[in-house]
Write a protein that holds these residues in place. Sequence first.
Motif, PDB file in Angstrom:
ATOM      1  N   GLU A  22     -16.486 106.979  13.357  1.00  0.00           N
ATOM      2  CA  GLU A  22     -15.436 106.645  14.319  1.00  0.00           C
ATOM      3  C   GLU A  22     -15.481 105.177  14.716  1.00  0.00           C
ATOM      4  O   GLU A  22     -15.130 104.825  15.841  1.00  0.00           O
ATOM      5  CB  GLU A  22     -15.586 107.522  15.571  1.00  0.00           C
ATOM      6  N   ALA A  23     -15.905 104.293  13.824  1.00  0.00           N
ATOM      7  CA  ALA A  23     -16.019 102.875  14.179  1.00  0.00           C
ATOM      8  C   ALA A  23     -15.689 101.999  12.983  1.00  0.00           C
ATOM      9  O   ALA A  23     -16.110 102.280  11.854  1.00  0.00           O
ATOM     10  CB  ALA A  23     -17.421 102.561  14.693  1.00  0.00           C
ATOM     11  N   ARG A  24     -14.929 100.940  13.239  1.00  0.00           N
ATOM     12  CA  ARG A  24     -14.539  99.983  12.213  1.00  0.00           C
ATOM     13  C   ARG A  24     -14.995  98.593  12.638  1.00  0.00           C
ATOM     14  O   ARG A  24     -15.115  98.290  13.822  1.00  0.00           O
ATOM     15  CB  ARG A  24     -13.016  99.975  12.011  1.00  0.00           C
ATOM     16  N   GLY A  25     -15.263  97.721  11.664  1.00  0.00           N
ATOM     17  CA  GLY A  25     -15.716  96.377  11.975  1.00  0.00           C
ATOM     18  C   GLY A  25     -15.239  95.375  10.953  1.00  0.00           C
ATOM     19  O   GLY A  25     -14.328  95.642  10.162  1.00  0.00           O
ATOM     20  N   ALA A  26     -15.879  94.197  10.940  1.00  0.00           N
ATOM     21  CA  ALA A  26     -15.540  93.132   9.995  1.00  0.00           C
ATOM     22  C   ALA A  26     -16.788  92.307   9.737  1.00  0.00           C
ATOM     23  O   ALA A  26     -17.632  92.139  10.625  1.00  0.00           O
ATOM     24  CB  ALA A  26     -14.423  92.256  10.547  1.00  0.00           C
ATOM     25  N   PHE A  27     -16.916  91.793   8.507  1.00  0.00           N
ATOM     26  CA  PHE A  27     -18.040  90.931   8.170  1.00  0.00           C
ATOM     27  C   PHE A  27     -17.787  89.511   8.670  1.00  0.00           C
ATOM     28  O   PHE A  27     -16.639  89.058   8.773  1.00  0.00           O
ATOM     29  CB  PHE A  27     -18.246  90.873   6.655  1.00  0.00           C
ATOM     30  N   VAL A  28     -18.878  88.798   8.957  1.00  0.00           N
ATOM     31  CA  VAL A  28     -18.808  87.350   9.118  1.00  0.00           C
ATOM     32  C   VAL A  28     -18.950  86.768   7.717  1.00  0.00           C
ATOM     33  O   VAL A  28     -19.979  86.984   7.068  1.00  0.00           O
ATOM     34  CB  VAL A  28     -19.930  86.828  10.033  1.00  0.00           C
ATOM     35  N   PRO A  67     -18.174  90.000  16.068  1.00  0.00           N
ATOM     36  CA  PRO A  67     -18.327  90.654  17.383  1.00  0.00           C
ATOM     37  C   PRO A  67     -17.079  91.417  17.816  1.00  0.00           C
ATOM     38  O   PRO A  67     -16.507  91.152  18.870  1.00  0.00           O
ATOM     39  CB  PRO A  67     -18.629  89.480  18.312  1.00  0.00           C
ATOM     40  N   GLU A  68     -16.683  92.361  16.999  1.00  0.00           N
ATOM     41  CA  GLU A  68     -15.537  93.200  17.338  1.00  0.00           C
ATOM     42  C   GLU A  68     -15.712  94.564  16.690  1.00  0.00           C
ATOM     43  O   GLU A  68     -15.938  94.666  15.480  1.00  0.00           O
ATOM     44  CB  GLU A  68     -14.227  92.562  16.865  1.00  0.00           C
ATOM     45  N   VAL A  69     -15.641  95.612  17.505  1.00  0.00           N
ATOM     46  CA  VAL A  69     -15.766  96.989  17.030  1.00  0.00           C
ATOM     47  C   VAL A  69     -14.559  97.764  17.517  1.00  0.00           C
ATOM     48  O   VAL A  69     -14.226  97.734  18.711  1.00  0.00           O
ATOM     49  CB  VAL A  69     -17.064  97.652  17.552  1.00  0.00           C
ATOM     50  N   ARG A  70     -13.900  98.451  16.593  1.00  0.00           N
ATOM     51  CA  ARG A  70     -12.751  99.283  16.957  1.00  0.00           C
ATOM     52  C   ARG A  70     -13.121 100.742  16.742  1.00  0.00           C
ATOM     53  O   ARG A  70     -13.685 101.104  15.713  1.00  0.00           O
ATOM     54  CB  ARG A  70     -11.518  98.898  16.137  1.00  0.00           C
ATOM     55  N   LEU A  71     -12.796 101.567  17.725  1.00  0.00           N
ATOM     56  CA  LEU A  71     -13.196 102.967  17.728  1.00  0.00           C
ATOM     57  C   LEU A  71     -12.033 103.867  17.344  1.00  0.00           C
ATOM     58  O   LEU A  71     -10.863 103.479  17.439  1.00  0.00           O
ATOM     59  CB  LEU A  71     -13.724 103.361  19.109  1.00  0.00           C
TER      60      LEU A  71
END
Length: 449
Positions: free
Chosen positions: A288-294, A302-306
């Motif tokens: 239940e979590a999405r993110g992005a690589f640096v 520094p961003e997490v979407r649920l």
Amino acid sequence: MAALPAPAAKPPTPPPAAQAAPSTPEASALERLAQAVASDVREVKPEPPVALFLSGGAPELRRAFGTLLASRLASAGLAPVVLEAPSPEAAEARAREQGARTLARITLGVEAGELRAHGDVFGTWVNFWSGRAATRAPSPAAAIARSVEADAAALALAAVEPPRTPAPPEEPRPLRLLGAVLTRLPAPPAALAAGDLDGDGKDEVAVLTERSVLVFAADGRLVAERSLEVLPPSPAPTREPFGSLAILSGPPRIAAFSTRFAHGEVLSLEGGSLRGVSRLEAPILGPEARGAFVPGQTAFAPEVRLGNGEQRLAGVPTRFTTFSAANSRVLLVHPEGSATFFPRPSAAPLQLSGLGAGSALGDLDGDGTPELITTSPELQPSPDVLRVFKTNGGDPTIHEPLWQGPLPSGRALQVVTANLDGDKRREVVVGLTLPDGTGVLFLLRQGAP
């Protein structure tokens, strides 16, 4: 009229190729230890019958080892008999009662990833006429100290609790984790995940390396492997293996994304192989979590979407290397060893310190509340230490750990919890990177009291 050429000689039929002998499966840790101890016992030339008294470890572990050791001593004509006695001292009298001429007393245990046996072997005949004190014969007599690398089967036997009479509910017993190598990897792990991929009620362990995805069963057996080399290369790859790996539900799938490649893949386990289902454009941190690589860094932005991506996790202060979630709690570990801990996604986060990149949340004692599992925050600890903290409120790390213990050599950069046996308590799997460019999955599970 020209003569017809003589027919070419028919080449001799080559003899049938000898069939390769079937490969012999590697002996288990219990078999290797039983063979080593049996060799030590035979070395002292004991007089049969030989009595065996086993102590330490779980009853199932002692029973299995006793069966194997007795089999090897029987093959040597030593007429072994396994004794039941309340103590090593009482075993000596019991051996004489049963007519044994030699007694081997062995204590078993699993410690620091090794299956160990230590004890002694001596003759049971005693000279009662030698003086005021009865004396033993000078031979046979020897000390025994043997150890082998533990495996998942030995660890499972060491974790079996003896049957107990029903009792009123009580506090969960203290953690006592025993560890062993689950399996060895051809390359360093980049990410770990665990989930039930085949519907049997037990988790499989998925491993992302720089260029492939591997799936292992609870006993360390390789279930499936898929190369990612068909994917296009990333325009900004990281120097070290890094990526995201998650087990998705409904139906079970693996979401894998290595920073070596421009995009990831969603895979399904079908008939012992991993099949590509769809393309993955962004890393999935958890179900239940999405993110992005640096780009170019072994870190997430520094961003997490649920959920479906519409809800943003507020309060993420900076980039992070580790994401873990369990029972509505969320943990983010940052590169410098600090961490952000959310008791609930909607609650204000707590700032923690002193955590290692190998960190995870998971319910290890079956009480419904996940524990915080973390490695050392040092860059090159020797040895690395795994610590377990409660998460009932406030900063978990200000209290004494519920359990801590050393890990085998290697860089412990990944930790995941898994339900490998279908009970309420989860096991811990640590991903280790070794200096020779390979890796290890090290399994820790609750031991019998």
